[in-house]
Design a protein around this motif. Structure first.
Motif, mmCIF file in Angstrom:
data_model
loop_
_atom_site.group_PDB
_atom_site.id
_atom_site.type_symbol
_atom_site.label_atom_id
_atom_site.label_comp_id
_atom_site.label_asym_id
_atom_site.label_seq_id
_atom_site.Cartn_x
_atom_site.Cartn_y
_atom_site.Cartn_z
ATOM 1 N N ASN A 44 3.668 1.156 7.549
ATOM 2 C CA ASN A 44 2.479 1.985 7.777
ATOM 3 C C ASN A 44 1.987 2.649 6.485
ATOM 4 O O ASN A 44 0.784 2.754 6.244
ATOM 5 N N GLU A 45 2.928 3.096 5.653
ATOM 6 C CA GLU A 45 2.537 3.702 4.365
ATOM 7 C C GLU A 45 1.905 2.667 3.436
ATOM 8 O O GLU A 45 0.967 2.969 2.694
ATOM 9 N N LEU A 46 2.418 1.432 3.465
ATOM 10 C CA LEU A 46 1.819 0.373 2.654
ATOM 11 C C LEU A 46 0.399 0.067 3.132
ATOM 12 O O LEU A 46 -0.520 -0.100 2.317
ATOM 13 N N PHE A 47 0.212 -0.008 4.451
ATOM 14 C CA PHE A 47 -1.132 -0.255 4.986
ATOM 15 C C PHE A 47 -2.101 0.837 4.524
ATOM 16 O O PHE A 47 -3.243 0.568 4.146
ATOM 17 N N LYS A 48 -1.626 2.090 4.567
ATOM 18 C CA LYS A 48 -2.474 3.210 4.119
ATOM 19 C C LYS A 48 -2.843 3.056 2.646
ATOM 20 O O LYS A 48 -3.998 3.238 2.251
ATOM 21 N N SER A 49 -1.856 2.725 1.842
ATOM 22 C CA SER A 49 -2.067 2.655 0.392
ATOM 23 C C SER A 49 -2.969 1.488 0.006
ATOM 24 O O SER A 49 -3.744 1.583 -0.953
ATOM 25 N N TYR A 50 -2.864 0.365 0.726
ATOM 26 C CA TYR A 50 -3.711 -0.794 0.433
ATOM 27 C C TYR A 50 -5.027 -0.761 1.209
ATOM 28 O O TYR A 50 -5.883 -1.628 1.013
ATOM 29 N N ASN A 51 -5.146 0.224 2.112
ATOM 30 C CA ASN A 51 -6.345 0.353 2.944
ATOM 31 C C ASN A 51 -6.654 -0.949 3.679
ATOM 32 O O ASN A 51 -7.791 -1.434 3.706
ATOM 33 N N THR A 52 -5.611 -1.527 4.238
ATOM 34 C CA THR A 52 -5.769 -2.781 4.980
ATOM 35 C C THR A 52 -4.655 -2.895 6.003
ATOM 36 O O THR A 52 -3.681 -2.137 5.959
ATOM 37 N N LYS A 53 -4.808 -3.851 6.929
ATOM 38 C CA LYS A 53 -3.757 -4.143 7.897
ATOM 39 C C LYS A 53 -3.660 -5.646 8.081
ATOM 40 O O LYS A 53 -4.662 -6.353 7.961
ATOM 41 N N ILE A 54 -2.462 -6.115 8.346
ATOM 42 C CA ILE A 54 -2.249 -7.504 8.732
ATOM 43 C C ILE A 54 -1.361 -7.485 9.975
ATOM 44 O O ILE A 54 -0.772 -6.449 10.309
ATOM 45 N N PRO A 55 -1.253 -8.611 10.683
ATOM 46 C CA PRO A 55 -0.407 -8.627 11.875
ATOM 47 C C PRO A 55 1.051 -8.282 11.555
ATOM 48 O O PRO A 55 1.579 -8.657 10.503
ATOM 49 N N ALA A 111 5.668 9.054 -0.083
ATOM 50 C CA ALA A 111 4.225 8.837 0.073
ATOM 51 C C ALA A 111 3.540 8.708 -1.293
ATOM 52 O O ALA A 111 2.701 7.817 -1.503
ATOM 53 N N ASP A 112 3.903 9.575 -2.246
ATOM 54 C CA ASP A 112 3.308 9.509 -3.585
ATOM 55 C C ASP A 112 3.765 8.258 -4.334
ATOM 56 O O ASP A 112 2.984 7.601 -5.026
ATOM 57 N N GLY A 113 5.049 7.947 -4.192
ATOM 58 C CA GLY A 113 5.593 6.771 -4.875
ATOM 59 C C GLY A 113 4.962 5.483 -4.389
ATOM 60 O O GLY A 113 4.653 4.583 -5.190
#
Length: 377
Positions: free
Chosen positions: A297-308, A343-345
């Motif tokens: 979920n944090e990666l999705f937030k950081s990349y501003n995208t989602k995948i299945p 979150a920052d990292g």
């Protein structure tokens, strides 16, 4: 000081080298530029190697070569021993290779130092949280317990939490301190503890101060995006960038202590420069457990995208369920406190990934290898 870093072109090693150069130290790096970590043409394309090559004395070689080690050790005050094969899963079928490199390379290093004149005053060795296996838990019935590895038959039924004989209540996860029982659940973990033991045992007998750091899950800019065997942040990022589905193993609640590269480097510098570190082993982490669903979920937030995403119930034999570090000792003796939140990292890591050329995803290939060996279910 003159400092040799074996494996110094790797993720932690190259970042440490740059930090130490900034502090006025002279750095020599011994590294074989493994293609698994650095890609197919490392001397021209590896960002880790290119970041240090003009700033250090670089020796392309291996810790399994007596000649290479003898050249690298000359006139060094401190050795930081990072050179090792990494990857818990891969270690379970490349057993001879992991043993020869990790244990054999450390044995050769110590053999040379024990039988020849040298200037080395300290060795800092990279150990690992993997030596603890499942780590430390609290049982309402028995108090502190150290569970063994999880059983295949339990995980086949979707029961992924650890168990301990004589308990009926769920176990409560505790922070793992340095006195926690050592019981690695992979060949990699066994080799890391063997490295640590050899350094801590032999060095005092030959007039060298030993220091061991048990690193938790290190991440950050510069982490290899081409190595499918280590680092779920890199693996998941590569899947996201290739628009491929993420398969979350088990139930997604398994957790790790993710520690940012800058904090790891700062801890290691304290071990090199402070005499208070001599003769000690230290955990290096954040003291916070983060589960895999949160990571995604944090990666999705950081990349501003989602995948299945699929929480599949798949699992790998030899994987642990949870682990996070007790930092009391390193805070007390060395004054280390982690400064980068997860979150920052993750944001810093994602910003760096966005600037990279994304390579072909090799993760499925690594999974197929594990399936062939009966280690992936």
């Amino acid at each position: 000081m003159k400092i040799l870093i074996t494996g110094g072109a790797g993720f932690i090693g190259s970042n440490l080298a740059l930090n130490l150069i900034g502090r006025g130290h002279q750095i020599t790096v011994l590294d074989n530029l493994s293609k698994q970590i650095h890609g197919e043409n490392p001397e021209e394309t590896s960002p880790l190697y290119l970041s240090i090559k003009d700033k250090v004395k670089f020796i392309k070689g291996t810790v399994t070569s007596r000649e290479d080690l003898e050249e690298a050790i000359q006139n060094q005050d401190v050795i930081v021993h990072f050179a090792a094969e990494t990857g818990t899963g891969q270690s379970m079928y490349q057993i001879e290779h992991y043993t020869n490199t990790n244990i054999g390379g450390t044995a050769l290093l110590l053999d040379i130092l024990a039988n020849n004149s040298h200037a080395v005053k300290k060795i800092v060795v990279a150990s690992s949280r993997s030596i603890y296996g499942e780590g430390k838990y609290w049982s309402e019935e028995l108090g502190v317990v150290y569970p063994g590895y999880r059983m295949d038959e339990d995980m086949q039924k979707g029961d992924f939490e650890v168990k301990y004989p004589g308990t009926s209540q769920p176990l409560k996860l505790m922070a793992t301190d340095e006195e926690t029982k050592i019981q690695p659940s992979s060949v990699y973990g066994i080799t890391k503890y063997n490295q640590e033991q050899m350094i801590m045992t032999v060095c005092p007998t030959i007039g060298i101060a030993p220091v061991a750091f048990r690193y938790q899950n290190v991440y950050g800019p510069g982490q290899s995006l081409s190595n499918p065997y280590t680092g779920i942040l890199s693996i998941f990022s590569t899947l996201i960038k290739n628009n491929k589905k993420i398969n979350i193993f088990e139930d997604g609640k398994e957790s790790r202590d993710f520690v940012f590269i800058d904090d790891v480097v700062n801890a290691t510098v304290l071990g090199i420069e402070k005499d208070a570190a001599n003769g000690h082993v230290f955990n290096v982490g954040t003291g916070v457990a983060t589960d895999v669903v949160t990571v995604v979920n944090e990666l999705f937030k950081s990349y501003n995208t989602k995948i299945p995403v699929e929480i599949s119930g798949n699992y790998r034999l030899g994987d642990i369920r949870h682990n996070y570090a007790d930092l009391t000792k390193i805070q007390s003796l060395l004054g280390y406190t982690p400064s980068v939140t997860f979150a920052d990292g993750i944001q810093k890591f994602a910003q760096w990934v966005n600037e990279q050329e994304i390579l072909e995803d090799k993760y499925q290939m690594s999974i197929e290898e594990m399936k062939d060996k009966g280690l992936f279910k």
